[in-house]
Write an enzyme that holds these catalytic residues in place. Structure first.
Site, PDB file in Angstrom:
ATOM      1  N   ASP A  82       1.917   0.662   6.237  1.00 50.28           N
ATOM      2  CA  ASP A  82       0.676   0.118   5.980  1.00 50.28           C
ATOM      3  C   ASP A  82       0.711  -1.287   5.316  1.00 50.28           C
ATOM      4  O   ASP A  82      -0.291  -1.955   5.063  1.00 50.28           O
ATOM      5  CB  ASP A  82       0.098   1.190   4.839  1.00 50.28           C
ATOM      6  CG  ASP A  82      -0.440   2.593   5.372  1.00 50.28           C
ATOM      7  OD1 ASP A  82      -0.488   2.496   6.431  1.00 50.28           O
ATOM      8  OD2 ASP A  82      -0.761   3.286   4.452  1.00 50.28           O
ATOM      9  N   TYR A  89       4.156  -4.383  -7.809  1.00 48.22           N
ATOM     10  CA  TYR A  89       3.635  -3.715  -6.773  1.00 48.22           C
ATOM     11  C   TYR A  89       4.741  -2.980  -5.973  1.00 48.22           C
ATOM     12  O   TYR A  89       4.714  -1.665  -5.421  1.00 48.22           O
ATOM     13  CB  TYR A  89       2.959  -4.293  -5.870  1.00 48.22           C
ATOM     14  CG  TYR A  89       2.018  -3.708  -4.728  1.00 48.22           C
ATOM     15  CD1 TYR A  89       2.105  -2.424  -4.470  1.00 48.22           C
ATOM     16  CD2 TYR A  89       1.312  -4.609  -3.577  1.00 48.22           C
ATOM     17  CE1 TYR A  89       1.287  -1.790  -3.552  1.00 48.22           C
ATOM     18  CE2 TYR A  89       0.318  -3.991  -2.839  1.00 48.22           C
ATOM     19  CZ  TYR A  89       0.597  -2.526  -2.476  1.00 48.22           C
ATOM     20  OH  TYR A  89      -0.171  -2.112  -1.467  1.00 48.22           O
ATOM     21  N   ARG A 122      -5.427   1.723  12.560  1.00 46.77           N
ATOM     22  CA  ARG A 122      -3.864   2.374  12.987  1.00 46.77           C
ATOM     23  C   ARG A 122      -2.795   1.797  12.008  1.00 46.77           C
ATOM     24  O   ARG A 122      -3.337   1.028  11.090  1.00 46.77           O
ATOM     25  CB  ARG A 122      -3.941   2.062  14.468  1.00 46.77           C
ATOM     26  CG  ARG A 122      -5.093   2.724  15.239  1.00 46.77           C
ATOM     27  CD  ARG A 122      -4.600   2.514  16.695  1.00 46.77           C
ATOM     28  NE  ARG A 122      -5.928   3.017  17.574  1.00 46.77           N
ATOM     29  CZ  ARG A 122      -5.812   2.991  18.892  1.00 46.77           C
ATOM     30  NH1 ARG A 122      -4.819   2.262  19.495  1.00 46.77           N
ATOM     31  NH2 ARG A 122      -6.835   3.519  19.558  1.00 46.77           N
ATOM     32  N   THR A 174       9.076  -5.125 -10.637  1.00 47.75           N
ATOM     33  CA  THR A 174       8.320  -4.262 -11.434  1.00 47.75           C
ATOM     34  C   THR A 174       6.917  -3.929 -11.458  1.00 47.75           C
ATOM     35  O   THR A 174       6.492  -3.292 -12.051  1.00 47.75           O
ATOM     36  CB  THR A 174       8.657  -4.474 -12.921  1.00 47.75           C
ATOM     37  OG1 THR A 174       8.445  -5.928 -13.204  1.00 47.75           O
ATOM     38  CG2 THR A 174      10.267  -4.223 -13.375  1.00 47.75           C
ATOM     39  N   ASP A 191      -0.271  -9.599 -18.445  1.00 47.20           N
ATOM     40  CA  ASP A 191       0.615  -9.996 -17.292  1.00 47.20           C
ATOM     41  C   ASP A 191      -0.315 -10.734 -16.156  1.00 47.20           C
ATOM     42  O   ASP A 191       0.171 -11.603 -15.548  1.00 47.20           O
ATOM     43  CB  ASP A 191       1.385  -8.933 -16.834  1.00 47.20           C
ATOM     44  CG  ASP A 191       2.499  -8.710 -17.503  1.00 47.20           C
ATOM     45  OD1 ASP A 191       2.709  -9.424 -18.596  1.00 47.20           O
ATOM     46  OD2 ASP A 191       3.382  -7.512 -17.126  1.00 47.20           O
ATOM     47  N   GLY A 192      -1.642 -10.163 -15.811  1.00 42.60           N
ATOM     48  CA  GLY A 192      -2.326 -10.755 -14.745  1.00 42.60           C
ATOM     49  C   GLY A 192      -2.548 -12.245 -15.267  1.00 42.60           C
ATOM     50  O   GLY A 192      -2.785 -13.279 -14.628  1.00 42.60           O
ATOM     51  N   ASN A 244       5.198 -13.165  -8.434  1.00 40.25           N
ATOM     52  CA  ASN A 244       5.552 -11.815  -8.128  1.00 40.25           C
ATOM     53  C   ASN A 244       6.015 -11.522  -6.732  1.00 40.25           C
ATOM     54  O   ASN A 244       7.072 -11.033  -6.573  1.00 40.25           O
ATOM     55  CB  ASN A 244       4.537 -10.762  -8.623  1.00 40.25           C
ATOM     56  CG  ASN A 244       4.549 -10.576 -10.266  1.00 40.25           C
ATOM     57  OD1 ASN A 244       5.512 -10.741 -10.713  1.00 40.25           O
ATOM     58  ND2 ASN A 244       3.681  -9.643 -10.493  1.00 40.25           N
ATOM     59  N   ASP A 245       5.050 -11.652  -6.017  1.00 35.00           N
ATOM     60  CA  ASP A 245       5.164 -11.276  -4.560  1.00 35.00           C
ATOM     61  C   ASP A 245       4.181 -11.705  -3.646  1.00 35.00           C
ATOM     62  O   ASP A 245       3.195 -12.335  -4.003  1.00 35.00           O
ATOM     63  CB  ASP A 245       4.874  -9.486  -4.566  1.00 35.00           C
ATOM     64  CG  ASP A 245       3.744  -9.013  -5.368  1.00 35.00           C
ATOM     65  OD1 ASP A 245       2.832  -9.632  -5.189  1.00 35.00           O
ATOM     66  OD2 ASP A 245       3.765  -8.030  -6.264  1.00 35.00           O
ATOM     67  N   LEU A 255       7.513  -1.844  -7.110  1.00 37.30           N
ATOM     68  CA  LEU A 255       7.964  -0.610  -7.943  1.00 37.30           C
ATOM     69  C   LEU A 255       7.168   0.644  -7.599  1.00 37.30           C
ATOM     70  O   LEU A 255       7.691   1.589  -7.258  1.00 37.30           O
ATOM     71  CB  LEU A 255       8.196  -0.733  -9.312  1.00 37.30           C
ATOM     72  CG  LEU A 255       8.492   0.314 -10.193  1.00 37.30           C
ATOM     73  CD1 LEU A 255      10.033   0.635 -10.036  1.00 37.30           C
ATOM     74  CD2 LEU A 255       8.371   0.066 -11.816  1.00 37.30           C
TER      75      LEU A 255
END
EC number: 2.7.1.23
Length: 285
Positions: free
Chosen positions: A167, A180, A148, A178, A66-67, A137-138, A182
């Site tokens: 974070d 990161y 912090r 499906t 997939d990468g 994907n994202d 997920l």
């Protein structure tokens, strides 16, 4: 028809598969070209710069996982992409090694079907001008080395959604749901759904939850913090370090990705296999 071949050069089985594929294409008098990095690693010619492949080729073949397919998609634009998974069954790379030649023949014969996948576009300021980055994907903003918990201000179509102390923030497509997202607790979204999901990473409050929005929304994100730099990632690659108060705009991209569909695979089958759903039931039967 001419094929562009992109190989995961860090996997020996992918390199071997590239030799098999190019030999098969040569025997049939079919044209191909590798990206320059894959060409150098495999010793296979011809090769050219990744950026030039789309103009020179009719279809792409991704050999890896997939990468590798994600990387390939950034250069394929609207050309069909055949994803060959050299490891386990992938969410995006649907074809196994044994199915590779069948997949190529389907494209040659015009008997293939396409999964049309939407992308995200992130509008950022870089080098004094606007730049538009794409992600299948994202798009992710993380706290990085900041010691912090920063606050992420998110607006939808100029209306304040919330100020998240977390974070990081993930903006994912249905394809990326499906990945990161997920892992961070986001929902699984069927590929043809016209939505995005906003998923906080390790939020400070338990009441903060992922939210699914329609993909016609424009998302504005900025970070409130006392100093620091915050990595902006598109499909896992750091594109820019954001400063406090700097705003990025994320929306649906006009560019789509055309993935060649494996007619022998079904979406639910892929979910069961990758996520081991029903595994105990199958083991006990």
């Amino acid at each position: 028809m001419k094929f562009a071949i992109v190989v995961n050069i860090n996997r020996e089985d992918a390199l071997e598969l590239a030799q098999e594929l190019t030999s098969w294409l040569q025997e049939r008098g079919l044209s191909y070209v590798l990206d320059s990095v894959s060409g150098e690693k495999t010793g296979i010619e011809p090769s050219m710069a990744m950026e030039e492949l789309n103009k020179d080729c009719d279809a792409f073949i991704s050999l890896g996982g997939d990468g590798t397919l994600l990387f390939t998609s950034h250069y394929s634009v609207t050309k069909p992409v055949i994803g060959i998974n050299v490891g386990h069954l992938g969410f995006l790379a649907e074809f196994s090694k044994a199915e590779m030649f069948e997949a190529v023949e389907q494209v040659l014969n015009g008997t293939y079907s396409i999964h049309v996948r939407s992308q995200l576009e992130a509008e950022v300021t870089m080098n004094g001008g606007l730049k538009h980055l794409t992600a299948l994907n994202d798009v992710v903003i993380e706290k990085g080395a900041y010691p912090r918990i920063p606050t992420f201000i998110i607006k939808l179509d100029d209306e304040l959604l919330s100020a998240y102390r977390a974070d990081g923030i993930i903006i994912a497509t249905s394809t990326g749901s499906t990945a990161y997202s997920l892992s961070a607790g986001g929902p699984i979204i069927a590929p043809k759904s016209n939505v995005f999901v906003i998923t906080p990473i390790c939020p400070h409050m338990l009441t903060v939850r992922p939210i699914v929005i329609s993909d016609d929304k424009t998302i504005q994100i900025s970070v409130e913090a006392h100093g620091g730099e915050f990595p902006l990632n598109c499909d896992g690659h750091v594109s820019k370090m954001l400063l406090p108060g700097e705003t990025i705009i994320v929306r649906k991209s006009e560019q789509i990705i055309n993935l060649v569909e494996n007619k022998n695979r079904r979406y639910c089958e892929i979910l069961r296999s990758k996520l081991l759903w029903g595994h105990e039931h199958q083991s006990g039967s």
